[in-house]
Design a protein around this motif. Sequence first.
Motif, mmCIF file in Angstrom:
data_model
loop_
_atom_site.group_PDB
_atom_site.id
_atom_site.type_symbol
_atom_site.label_atom_id
_atom_site.label_comp_id
_atom_site.label_asym_id
_atom_site.label_seq_id
_atom_site.Cartn_x
_atom_site.Cartn_y
_atom_site.Cartn_z
ATOM 1 N N ILE A 150 0.855 -1.183 0.000
ATOM 2 C CA ILE A 150 0.000 0.000 0.000
ATOM 3 C C ILE A 150 0.893 1.235 0.000
ATOM 4 O O ILE A 150 1.764 1.385 0.863
ATOM 5 C CB ILE A 150 -0.917 0.041 1.245
ATOM 6 C CG1 ILE A 150 -1.882 -1.148 1.251
ATOM 7 C CG2 ILE A 150 -1.686 1.364 1.297
ATOM 8 C CD1 ILE A 150 -2.956 -1.093 0.206
ATOM 9 N N HIS A 151 0.705 2.109 -0.978
ATOM 10 C CA HIS A 151 1.406 3.393 -1.005
ATOM 11 C C HIS A 151 0.434 4.450 -0.475
ATOM 12 O O HIS A 151 -0.573 4.757 -1.115
ATOM 13 C CB HIS A 151 1.835 3.753 -2.433
ATOM 14 C CG HIS A 151 2.816 2.791 -3.029
ATOM 15 N ND1 HIS A 151 4.168 2.841 -2.756
ATOM 16 C CD2 HIS A 151 2.640 1.741 -3.875
ATOM 17 C CE1 HIS A 151 4.780 1.879 -3.422
ATOM 18 N NE2 HIS A 151 3.883 1.204 -4.107
ATOM 19 N N GLN A 152 0.724 4.974 0.704
ATOM 20 C CA GLN A 152 -0.154 5.949 1.352
ATOM 21 C C GLN A 152 0.354 7.369 1.122
ATOM 22 O O GLN A 152 1.506 7.675 1.424
ATOM 23 C CB GLN A 152 -0.232 5.682 2.855
ATOM 24 C CG GLN A 152 -0.856 4.337 3.220
ATOM 25 C CD GLN A 152 -0.665 4.023 4.685
ATOM 26 O OE1 GLN A 152 0.389 3.534 5.089
ATOM 27 N NE2 GLN A 152 -1.671 4.294 5.489
ATOM 28 N N TYR A 153 -0.514 8.214 0.608
ATOM 29 C CA TYR A 153 -0.186 9.621 0.382
ATOM 30 C C TYR A 153 -1.151 10.480 1.199
ATOM 31 O O TYR A 153 -2.358 10.444 0.973
ATOM 32 C CB TYR A 153 -0.318 9.988 -1.097
ATOM 33 C CG TYR A 153 0.664 9.267 -1.993
ATOM 34 C CD1 TYR A 153 1.923 9.802 -2.266
ATOM 35 C CD2 TYR A 153 0.329 8.044 -2.577
ATOM 36 C CE1 TYR A 153 2.818 9.133 -3.092
ATOM 37 C CE2 TYR A 153 1.219 7.379 -3.401
ATOM 38 C CZ TYR A 153 2.462 7.928 -3.658
ATOM 39 O OH TYR A 153 3.342 7.263 -4.466
ATOM 40 N N VAL A 154 -0.625 11.236 2.146
ATOM 41 C CA VAL A 154 -1.444 12.152 2.940
ATOM 42 C C VAL A 154 -1.285 13.532 2.332
ATOM 43 O O VAL A 154 -0.221 14.142 2.393
ATOM 44 C CB VAL A 154 -1.029 12.147 4.422
ATOM 45 C CG1 VAL A 154 -1.960 13.041 5.229
ATOM 46 C CG2 VAL A 154 -1.048 10.732 4.976
ATOM 47 N N MET A 155 -2.362 14.034 1.723
ATOM 48 C CA MET A 155 -2.272 15.260 0.943
ATOM 49 C C MET A 155 -2.287 16.519 1.813
ATOM 50 O O MET A 155 -1.761 17.554 1.431
ATOM 51 C CB MET A 155 -3.417 15.314 -0.081
ATOM 52 C CG MET A 155 -3.585 14.021 -0.890
ATOM 53 S SD MET A 155 -2.057 13.434 -1.655
ATOM 54 C CE MET A 155 -1.762 14.744 -2.833
#
Length: 220
Positions: A143-148
Amino acid sequence: MINNMIKSDYFDKGTDFSASDFTRPNYQLWVSKHFDKNKDDEQGLAAWVGQLVHKASYDHPEIGVIKEFSPVRYFNGVHIGGSIDRIVYNGYGMWQIEDLKTQGNYPAKKAFKEPDEKWIKQLSIYKWLAYDYDIECIGEGVIHQYVMGYQKDKKLPEYEVYNKLEIPLMSVENTELMIESKIDIAQSSIPPDVDCPVSWMCEAYCSYSDGCPSYIKEVK
């Protein structure tokens, strides 16, 4: 305008179920197949940002990576589909399922350390779908998690903008058993026991609350 942009980017594959359907609580899955979506259910900024991140990934060429793969499988009388963000060649004829997740707000710290059960189910179903196309995947997904950080009420530490989380996947055999069970639940005329989250989460996150018998009884 944003909502129209999102809708124009969606592709209807005409399936009876998507992989994400089977990650829902049993009762929500049943309701989604017996009641219409909320009339005012529209996707806004969060979905739009997610689309931009996915597009950026798709537009960047990589060797040994299958991107935006949308398999469909006919199983037990229904069509099941999914949209797999990335399948990465892992060597020796094996592949690995990867998925991109975007969040507008800073999540709980454990979200960066512990796999969400829904993600395990989702990527396991992707693995099951890919197997039908002779793409054999290893028992671990990414899982690649990106917190914008576009929600201004939270301060976002710079070092936690991105996180890579490796998660264990179910076997193809166990995934198939789960899918069989979920199909039976969805198609039954009798609703299962209510196993959804607390009512405020139903209102905030469920697209079927307007017609849900349990929600209407408990809240309205």
